[in-house]
Design a protein around this motif. Structure first.
Motif, PDB file in Angstrom:
ATOM      1  N   TRP A  96      18.869 -41.167  18.659  1.00  0.00           N
ATOM      2  CA  TRP A  96      20.328 -41.163  18.659  1.00  0.00           C
ATOM      3  C   TRP A  96      20.903 -41.162  20.066  1.00  0.00           C
ATOM      4  N   ASN A 130      32.077 -38.910  12.733  1.00  0.00           N
ATOM      5  CA  ASN A 130      30.619 -38.815  12.758  1.00  0.00           C
ATOM      6  C   ASN A 130      30.087 -37.665  11.919  1.00  0.00           C
ATOM      7  N   TRP A 297      28.794 -46.676  12.923  1.00  0.00           N
ATOM      8  CA  TRP A 297      27.415 -46.336  12.567  1.00  0.00           C
ATOM      9  C   TRP A 297      27.152 -46.488  11.073  1.00  0.00           C
ATOM     10  N   GLN A 321      18.893 -36.058  12.670  1.00  0.00           N
ATOM     11  CA  GLN A 321      20.144 -36.758  12.384  1.00  0.00           C
ATOM     12  C   GLN A 321      21.355 -36.018  12.937  1.00  0.00           C
ATOM     13  N   LEU A 324      23.459 -37.154  15.962  1.00  0.00           N
ATOM     14  CA  LEU A 324      24.543 -38.149  16.011  1.00  0.00           C
ATOM     15  C   LEU A 324      25.890 -37.548  16.376  1.00  0.00           C
TER      16      LEU A 324
END
Length: 554
Positions: A96, A130, A297, A321, A324
């Motif tokens: 990321w 996000n 994204w 994850q 991000l």
């Protein structure tokens, strides 16, 4: 072929599958030709050579023989083995970093200031988007880690063995466009290094038929060719690139922030740029900007199984994850702070980092900055925009395409997209490109999530995902799941009038369609997901999915 057997110590309770919870483990094999081996409970259980026991989850799996693939697989599409699952949470986070630190992320953040937002409003918009996107990222990444399958194979569950080509090729088309955009940005970096005499020559003149100059197009092609060496090494080369580039990119980003801090006279002046929007204007800009940031994204939110299939465990993919929103928020702060500082330093807002570097001056400074832009562009471009299209093409014809061939065709299509036309202004980048393709990706994500979590309860028959047998649970009608196709079309239709109005093909349209277009990812995702769930429940399209193999392939 000489048969081998795996001997498992005798457990009396396994001989009576109706009286023990473990009967669920063996039940599927009673209908698949294993009844004699399972019920032969003399002192051990004997299974064929290609039968494996997954120590990770304690569930059995049968690895299909090569002739069972029926042209639906090759080495790039097969489930990952235990030896291939080496991606830790830190390596996922490094991925990321490589994806986030790039010119498009910076440009997106700077575009919000350019469109009138204050720096803190821009950061809040990006971080909110996000964190919202983190949910589908983790949810879609789950089957990749659990079953070791890529996005094209996962799509077969919801869309059918042949119908999966529709979502994967739509995702591939967006990836080709992004590959072209990123490569164009890298070419601009090379253009900056050229001496003034060359940049002022006749080669710099605009060619109307091309839409750019021959010199800029040449720089674009040089950068395009430089990425092929890394692409040719496959996923291992991509993973090494992301891992080792992450600390370098963080260092170079910090240097850019330090330069802005020193030249603008501190953070108070850097972040003094106030909003130019009224309250009503802000909210009319906020929601399409939120959608644009999610769309940024949303591509990875679909094909994240292409990466999580290499993760060591679910906890590794989940913790990785989370990088991000953390890294995107931090890089957005840098992008907005530096963009806001340009008004103090140069007297005008410069949201394009490549143009900003051209204003800084000094060969060493520019060379270092160009190195950073090139590295950031390559790390983002290859991981985000090559993997998914390449896998989609492999899925289209496993016998003809390998990952390398698919990646090469993706790169060629990136040229055909003419990315220089998409980057003409902040408005065209945010409102036309980002929001436009989100109306295609939202429905696909909604259908896949509903299929995996609500209809199949996270249980997939891995063997049948690679089988073209008409009796298979994912064959549906001729290989197409009509419920998914109808839901996809219904999810896209309401967005079309607003899109046509935005690109100028429709002069007037209802305000309702404008609102739908500005929130297209949300509306299309939920609309398609709900329609797919209702149709599937009414028609019982998943009723033939009786054989379950919830396991990581050996």
């Amino acid at each position: 072929m000489v048969a081998r057997s795996l001997h498992i110590p005798f457990r009396p309770h396994l001989c009576n599958p109706t009286k023990h919870d473990n009967s669920r483990i063996l039940a599927p094999f009673f209908t698949r030709g294993y009844s004699s081996a399972v019920y032969d409970c003399d002192k051990s259980l004997q299974f064929p050579r290609n039968f494996h026991v997954s120590m990770a989850v304690g569930l059995p799996s049968q690895e299909p023989e090569p002739d069972q693939f029926n042209g639906l697989s090759n080495d790039d599409l097969k489930p990952t083995t235990a030896e291939q699952r080496t991606l830790s949470c830190w390596e996922m986070a490094s991925l990321w970093v490589g994806l986030v630190v790039g010119v498009p992320s910076y440009y997106l953040a700077g575009s919000l200031v350019d469109l009138g937002m204050a720096w803190w409003q821009g950061i809040a918009t990006v971080v909110a988007a996000n964190f919202i996107l983190l949910v589908p990222l983790i949810l879609t990444g789950h089957p990749g880690t659990r079953y070791g399958i890529s996005f094209p194979v996962l799509a077969r569950s919801a869309f059918g063995i042949r119908g999966a080509h529709v979502p994967t090729l739509l995702r591939a088309l967006v990836g080709c466009g992004w590959f072209g955009i990123e490569t164009w940005i890298g070419g601009e970096a090379i253009f900056l290094l050229l001496p003034p005499s060359i940049k002022s020559s006749s080669l710099s003149r605009l060619l109307p038929w091309l839409g750019t100059s021959a010199l800029e197009f040449g720089c674009f092609m040089i950068f395009w060719a430089s990425q092929l060496a890394i692409i040719w090494k496959g996923m291992d080369g991509i993973r090494d690139l992301e891992k080792y580039s992450a600390p370098i990119l963080i260092l170079l980003t910090s240097c850019l922030l330090l330069w802005a801090y020193l030249n603008a006279g501190g953070f108070s002046k850097m972040l003094s740029l106030s909003s130019r929007l009224s309250s009503s204007q802000f909210w009319s800009l906020f929601f399409p900007s939120l959608t644009a940031n999610i769309s940024f994204w949303a591509t990875l939110a679909l094909n994240i199984p292409d990466f999580t299939r290499y993760a060591k465990s679910q906890s590794d993919q989940i913790m990785g994850q989370i990088g991000l929103p953390v890294f995107m928020g931090a890089f957005t702060l840098v992008g907005l702070a530096v963009t806001a500082s340009t008004e103090v330093i140069f007297g005008r807002v410069i949201s394009n980092p490549v143009l900003l570097l051209g204003q800084i001056g000094g060969f060493f400074t520019i060379f270092l900055a160009i190195f950073g832009i090139s590295l950031a562009t390559i790390t983002t471009n290859i991981a985000a925009n090559i993997v998914a299209p390449a896998n989609a093409l492999v899925n289209l014809s496993p016998s003809k395409f390998t990952f390398r061939r698919g990646a090469l065709l993706t790169a060629l299509l990136g040229i055909a997209c003419q990315p220089w036309r998409l980057l003409r202004s902040s408005e065209s980048f945010v409102y036309t490109w980002l929001i436009g393709y989100s109306s295609l990706l939202g429905p696909i994500g909604g259908i896949i999530l509903v299929d995996y979590y609500l209809l199949r309860r996270m249980e997939l028959d891995v063997n049948s995902l690679y089988s073209s047998s008409p009796l298979g649970p994912y064959y549906y009608s001729g290989g197409y799941n009509l419920a998914a196709m109808v839901a996809l079309v219904i999810g896209v239709l309401p967005v079309i009038p607003g899109f046509l109005h935005k690109v100028g093909l429709l002069k007037t349209t209802s305000d309702l369609f404008i609102i739908i277009y500005n929130n297209s990812w949300f509306i299309s995702l939920f609309l398609s997901g709900i329609v797919y769930w209702v149709i599937s429940c009414l028609t019982g399209s998943q009723s033939n999915d009786q054989l379950v193999e919830p396991l990581s392939p050996a």
